[in-house]
Scaffold this motif. Structure first.
Motif, PDB file in Angstrom:
ATOM      1  N   VAL A  38      52.829 -16.074 132.663  1.00 18.07           N
ATOM      2  CA  VAL A  38      54.684 -15.696 133.123  1.00 18.07           C
ATOM      3  C   VAL A  38      54.663 -15.352 131.236  1.00 18.07           C
ATOM      4  N   ASP A  39      54.323 -16.222 130.479  1.00 18.10           N
ATOM      5  CA  ASP A  39      53.813 -16.284 128.935  1.00 18.10           C
ATOM      6  C   ASP A  39      54.242 -14.190 128.924  1.00 18.10           C
ATOM      7  N   GLU A  40      52.961 -14.460 129.620  1.00 18.18           N
ATOM      8  CA  GLU A  40      52.620 -12.685 128.985  1.00 18.18           C
ATOM      9  C   GLU A  40      53.786 -11.849 129.685  1.00 18.18           C
ATOM     10  N   LEU A  41      54.049 -11.416 130.481  1.00 15.36           N
ATOM     11  CA  LEU A  41      55.679 -11.167 130.638  1.00 15.36           C
ATOM     12  C   LEU A  41      57.058 -11.535 130.163  1.00 15.36           C
ATOM     13  N   VAL A  42      56.844 -13.063 129.959  1.00 18.07           N
ATOM     14  CA  VAL A  42      58.079 -12.646 129.152  1.00 18.07           C
ATOM     15  C   VAL A  42      57.401 -12.079 127.351  1.00 18.07           C
ATOM     16  N   HIS A  43      56.617 -12.291 126.327  1.00 20.42           N
ATOM     17  CA  HIS A  43      56.038 -11.704 125.427  1.00 20.42           C
ATOM     18  C   HIS A  43      56.249  -9.956 126.215  1.00 20.42           C
ATOM     19  N   ASP A  44      56.719  -8.975 127.290  1.00 22.82           N
ATOM     20  CA  ASP A  44      56.489  -8.222 127.398  1.00 22.82           C
ATOM     21  C   ASP A  44      57.901  -7.980 127.559  1.00 22.82           C
ATOM     22  N   GLY A  45      59.222  -8.361 127.474  1.00 20.51           N
ATOM     23  CA  GLY A  45      60.325  -8.685 127.404  1.00 20.51           C
ATOM     24  C   GLY A  45      60.644  -7.834 129.284  1.00 20.51           C
ATOM     25  N   LEU A  46      60.036  -8.470 130.477  1.00 24.54           N
ATOM     26  CA  LEU A  46      59.611  -8.611 131.249  1.00 24.54           C
ATOM     27  C   LEU A  46      60.549  -9.583 132.122  1.00 24.54           C
ATOM     28  N   VAL A  47      60.809 -10.822 131.623  1.00 23.53           N
ATOM     29  CA  VAL A  47      61.042 -11.474 131.961  1.00 23.53           C
ATOM     30  C   VAL A  47      60.937 -12.571 130.815  1.00 23.53           C
ATOM     31  N   ARG A  48      62.409 -13.371 131.431  1.00 22.69           N
ATOM     32  CA  ARG A  48      62.937 -14.620 130.214  1.00 22.69           C
ATOM     33  C   ARG A  48      63.268 -15.891 131.228  1.00 22.69           C
ATOM     34  N   ARG A  49      62.290 -16.868 130.572  1.00 26.49           N
ATOM     35  CA  ARG A  49      62.436 -18.009 131.419  1.00 26.49           C
ATOM     36  C   ARG A  49      63.942 -18.887 130.839  1.00 26.49           C
ATOM     37  N   TYR A  50      64.318 -19.801 131.364  1.00 26.33           N
ATOM     38  CA  TYR A  50      65.293 -20.534 131.573  1.00 26.33           C
ATOM     39  C   TYR A  50      65.142 -21.322 132.504  1.00 26.33           C
ATOM     40  N   GLN A  51      64.825 -22.925 130.943  1.00 27.97           N
ATOM     41  CA  GLN A  51      64.401 -24.595 131.341  1.00 27.97           C
ATOM     42  C   GLN A  51      65.537 -24.974 132.356  1.00 27.97           C
ATOM     43  N   GLY A  52      64.499 -25.399 132.607  1.00 28.70           N
ATOM     44  CA  GLY A  52      65.421 -25.934 134.747  1.00 28.70           C
ATOM     45  C   GLY A  52      65.748 -24.557 135.624  1.00 28.70           C
ATOM     46  N   LEU A  53      66.103 -23.028 135.190  1.00 30.83           N
ATOM     47  CA  LEU A  53      66.060 -22.660 136.053  1.00 30.83           C
ATOM     48  C   LEU A  53      65.230 -21.833 136.666  1.00 30.83           C
ATOM     49  N   GLY A  54      64.257 -20.824 136.491  1.00 19.55           N
ATOM     50  CA  GLY A  54      63.612 -20.925 136.859  1.00 19.55           C
ATOM     51  C   GLY A  54      62.867 -19.174 136.068  1.00 19.55           C
ATOM     52  N   ASN A  55      62.201 -18.006 136.003  1.00 21.55           N
ATOM     53  CA  ASN A  55      62.434 -17.318 135.274  1.00 21.55           C
ATOM     54  C   ASN A  55      63.210 -16.028 135.782  1.00 21.55           C
ATOM     55  N   GLN A  56      63.732 -15.219 135.046  1.00 21.39           N
ATOM     56  CA  GLN A  56      64.993 -14.003 135.001  1.00 21.39           C
ATOM     57  C   GLN A  56      64.286 -12.940 135.120  1.00 21.39           C
ATOM     58  N   VAL A  57      63.392 -12.194 135.538  1.00 20.37           N
ATOM     59  CA  VAL A  57      63.585 -10.733 135.065  1.00 20.37           C
ATOM     60  C   VAL A  57      64.226 -10.027 134.570  1.00 20.37           C
ATOM     61  N   VAL A  58      64.210  -9.104 133.020  1.00 21.01           N
ATOM     62  CA  VAL A  58      64.966  -9.046 132.361  1.00 21.01           C
ATOM     63  C   VAL A  58      65.535  -7.452 132.887  1.00 21.01           C
ATOM     64  N   GLY A  59      66.668  -6.574 132.594  1.00 22.71           N
ATOM     65  CA  GLY A  59      66.913  -4.998 132.710  1.00 22.71           C
ATOM     66  C   GLY A  59      65.847  -4.293 132.132  1.00 22.71           C
ATOM     67  N   ALA A 109      49.295 -11.666 135.769  1.00 19.18           N
ATOM     68  CA  ALA A 109      49.884 -11.060 134.653  1.00 19.18           C
ATOM     69  C   ALA A 109      50.409  -9.269 134.929  1.00 19.18           C
ATOM     70  N   THR A 110      48.850  -8.635 135.077  1.00 19.01           N
ATOM     71  CA  THR A 110      48.644  -7.633 135.537  1.00 19.01           C
ATOM     72  C   THR A 110      49.726  -7.355 136.637  1.00 19.01           C
ATOM     73  N   GLN A 111      49.413  -8.095 137.930  1.00 16.51           N
ATOM     74  CA  GLN A 111      50.345  -7.875 139.006  1.00 16.51           C
ATOM     75  C   GLN A 111      51.199  -7.872 139.837  1.00 16.51           C
ATOM     76  N   LEU A 112      51.651  -9.490 138.648  1.00 16.79           N
ATOM     77  CA  LEU A 112      53.053 -10.085 138.505  1.00 16.79           C
ATOM     78  C   LEU A 112      53.758  -8.579 138.426  1.00 16.79           C
ATOM     79  N   ARG A 113      53.486  -7.430 136.870  1.00 18.53           N
ATOM     80  CA  ARG A 113      54.101  -6.764 136.289  1.00 18.53           C
ATOM     81  C   ARG A 113      54.120  -5.988 137.268  1.00 18.53           C
ATOM     82  N   ASP A 114      53.160  -5.344 137.685  1.00 16.58           N
ATOM     83  CA  ASP A 114      53.197  -4.468 138.810  1.00 16.58           C
ATOM     84  C   ASP A 114      55.018  -4.293 139.768  1.00 16.58           C
ATOM     85  N   GLU A 115      54.475  -5.780 140.517  1.00 17.11           N
ATOM     86  CA  GLU A 115      55.459  -6.256 141.417  1.00 17.11           C
ATOM     87  C   GLU A 115      57.028  -6.116 141.539  1.00 17.11           C
ATOM     88  N   ILE A 116      57.071  -6.182 139.813  1.00 10.31           N
ATOM     89  CA  ILE A 116      59.045  -6.434 139.307  1.00 10.31           C
ATOM     90  C   ILE A 116      58.681  -5.169 139.632  1.00 10.31           C
TER      91      ILE A 116
END
Length: 230
Positions: free
Chosen positions: A46-67, A8-15
């Protein structure tokens, strides 16, 4: 540190360094293969990123970066539609209901008015870029239901100005963060882990100072950052 937290930490930095608002992350299968972990571990990351508000999960579509959150100023002439339109955001208003009813015990006590005071209650859903963002309940004083049923979209305060010559100033505002109800999750299309901000606002008529509206808004906590001006 647990493996999923390291990921999660590495993905957070990449985002923050390499992704923009609206970008999709690689699939969870691809990420699990990249980090050499099972899908359960990757999903926890990815749940950590969702809870941080960095990512939004869409069922069947994937994980989208939030502005970045929208900087919304709670100032005296504050008007939701007008303020967000100035930011270049695409807004839409859906009227969910319009009816006459008495003010009721709870609000009457808060406003120090008789419980049988007549109001027009309008419920709306405000969408930003076609995504539900805010649910609002507008308790309107000294208006005619026959006129208010004509309000279908846009700025309610502008409609009141055009219909009655009303110009409103924001008075006392109260804010609190809480977790959403099941109905609010369904209407705002969010998971139970994303908090909402509940804002109670009083609006008074410019000039006379009489109460024009008591508004209650329920906004997605991952979309807004509020500033209060003196």
């Amino acid at each position: 540190m647990a493996v999923y937290l390291t990921i999660a930490t590495q993905l957070r930095d990449e985002i923050r360094n390499h992704y923009s608002h609206g970008d999709m992350l690689p699939s969870e299968h691809q990420l699990a293969k990249r980090f050499n972990v099972n899908r359960h571990t990757l999903r926890r990351a990815v749940d950590e990123l969702v809870h941080d508000g960095l990512v939004r999960r869409y069922q069947g579509l994937g994980n989208q970066v939030v502005g970045a959150p929208i900087d919304y100023a709670l100032n005296h002439p504050s008007c939701f539609t007008h303020n967000l339109s100035k930011m270049g955001l695409l807004l839409d208003t859906e009227v969910l209901g319009c009816r006459e009813e008495p003010l009721g015990e709870a609000l009457a006590s808060r406003l120090q008015l008789p419980a049988d005071t007549g109001i027009v209650l309008i419920r709306t859903c405000r969408c930003i870029d076609e995504q539900p963002a805010t649910l609002m309940r507008h308790h309107l004083f000294n208006v005619d239901i026959r006129q208010m049923v004509r309000f279908r979209s846009g700025s309610l305060h502008r409609f009141l100005q055009q219909s009655y010559g009303y110009r409103a100033l924001r008075g006392t505002t109260r804010l609190r963060a809480r977790m959403p109800t099941f109905d609010e999750c369904s209407q705002l299309k969010i998971g139970r882990g994303i908090p909402v901000m509940e804002i109670h606002s009083r609006y008074y008529l410019q000039g006379s100072g009489s109460l024009m509206e008591y508004a209650i808004s329920i906004s997605r906590g991952d979309l807004f950052e509020y500033s209060v001006e003196p």
